[in-house]
Motif scaffolding. Structure first.
Motif, PDB file in Angstrom:
ATOM      1  N   SER A 187       0.831  -1.209   0.000  1.00 18.35           N
ATOM      2  CA  SER A 187       0.000   0.000   0.000  1.00 18.35           C
ATOM      3  C   SER A 187       0.867   1.260   0.000  1.00 18.35           C
TER       4      SER A 187
ATOM      5  N   ASP B 147      -4.711   1.541   4.960  1.00 19.61           N
ATOM      6  CA  ASP B 147      -4.536   2.009   3.591  1.00 19.61           C
ATOM      7  C   ASP B 147      -5.117   3.405   3.434  1.00 19.61           C
TER       8      ASP B 147
ATOM      9  N   GLU C 120      -3.774  -3.808  -5.954  1.00 16.59           N
ATOM     10  CA  GLU C 120      -3.015  -4.394  -4.840  1.00 16.59           C
ATOM     11  C   GLU C 120      -3.678  -5.666  -4.335  1.00 16.59           C
TER      12      GLU C 120
HETATM   13 MG   LIG Z   1      -1.960  -3.024   1.980  1.00 16.15          MG
END
Ligand SMILES: [Mg+2]
Ligand SMILES: Nc1nc2c(ncn2[C@@H]2O[C@H](COP(=O)(O)OP(=O)(O)OP(=O)(O)O)[C@@H](O)[C@H]2O)c(=O)[nH]1
Length: 340
Positions: free
Chosen positions: A57, A97, A146
């Motif tokens: 992240s 995040d 991600e």
């Molecule tokens: Mg992450």
């Protein structure tokens, strides 16, 4: 409500609502994706995968900032899709995040979406594919995806990407163990994040030796080159001047928390993209991905249609006859498939 026209005009609220429809697999979401499909295929999709806590992240955040303020040229529009597999280890990931993505908040050229798995991971891969299509149609130049790399579902999601970054970090225990073979196979760029930590040299050494054991992409490419006749089947044959080049994943060191190595990482991504285009591999990969997506959809559609047309009693009757050894399972399947 059909959000497709507003999404094409760049309406963020409409985009967010469409993504919810897609996540919930609603008929309206499906219809909007049908409408938008012709406008997809422009974005470069970048997968970011690796073990929990390696700094994915943080890197995504830094990359997005980099693309928003490129050293040259116009800022690019960036979308981020964070796929949370909801494992107990990453329970706080979405909140974390969000905090780190704060630098990007309020920037109209950035769109961030967290996706949680609901039930099946296979469903998550399909939903992610739809979400990425909507973002592509929405005009984002780059889509960063991600995922925590571990299982097949993550590999399926990674397959959506044109360029896959596999993130490693020193000090995660046995380096060889930390890199699942399947994950290394899909790496286009290897990133050693947390390069400020001790053990970077060891991590890099073991990655290099694993790469030297033979990278599967290189292998596939060699096969391809050694059989020139096979090129005839491809829509875009490799360019003469670049066709002999194989892509060996470069290793890039970064410190995401300090923004170090981010320009190098962006350069490696740009080189990979260039390689995909000049070698013809981009078209090849796209076709392979679309083929497996289409095959899966076809299977699902046929099964659903068959279920609609087949009364439960007919299936039950066939099952009983198989159990009584009157007909074989193959005969029963043949008989039941007549309904399609
Ligand atoms: Mg992450
Ligand atoms: N020392 C150091 N710490 C870092 C670096 N990059 C990230 N971190 C820290 O590592 C922790 C995990 O970072 P994340 O970016 O959340 O990692 P992640 O891979 O996204 O984690 P999950 O999504 O939970 O799998 C955070 O506390 C970061 O501040 C780095 O380059 N150096």
């Amino acid at each position: 409500m059909n959000f497709a026209p507003q999404v094409l005009q760049g309406n963020r609220l409409a985009l967010a609502r469409l993504l919810t429809q897609i996540e919930n697999n609603t008929p309206a979401g499906r219809a909007a994706l049908d409408e938008l499909y012709g406008q997809t295929g422009r974005a470069h999709r970048i997968g970011v995968t690796g073990a929990p806590g390696t700094g994915k992240s943080s890197l995504v955040n830094q990359l997005a900032l980099h693309y928003r303020r490129p050293p040259q040229g116009d800022p690019l529009r960036v979308a981020v899709v964070a796929v949370d597999p909801s494992s107990p280890f990453t329970g706080g990931a979405i909140l974390g995040d969000r905090v780190r993505m704060r630098d990007l908040a309020g920037d109209p050229g950035v769109f961030i979406r967290s996706m949680a798995s609901r039930g099946s991971l296979g469903g998550l891969a399909a939903a992610t594919s739809g979400v990425v299509q909507a973002l592509d149609a929405g005009g984002f130049d780059l889509i960063l995806i991600e995922t925590v790399g571990a299982g097949q579902a993550e590999v399926d999601i990674a397959r959506l990407a044109h360029t896959t970054l596999v993130i490693e970090a020193p000090g995660l225990g046995d380096d060889i163990q930390a890199i699942k073979a399947g994950i290394l196979e899909i790496a286009d760029v290897l990133v050693i994040n947390k390069a400020d930590r001790p053990g970077v040299e060891n991590t890099e050494r073991s990655l290099r030796s694993m790469l030297q054991l033979g990278h599967p992409t290189a292998h596939v490419f060699q096969n391809h080159i050694s059989k020139p006749g096979h090129e005839a089947a491809l829509s875009t044959p490799p360019a003469a001047d670049d066709g002999l080049q194989m892509w060996i994943p470069p290793i890039v060191r970064t410190v995401a928390t300090e923004g170090l190595g981010i320009a190098d990482l962006a350069a490696a991504i740009a080189q990979h993209r260039q390689h995909l285009q000049s070698s013809g591999e981009l078209a090849q990969r796209e076709l392979a991905r679309l083929r497996s997506e289409l095959e899966l959809l076809l299977r699902e559609t046929l099964v659903a249609r068959w279920r609609e047309r087949t009364p439960d009693e007919q299936f039950g009757g066939a099952l009983e006859r198989v159990a009584r050894r009157e007909i074989s399972p193959w005969q029963a399947a043949d008989e039941l498939a007549q309904n399609c």
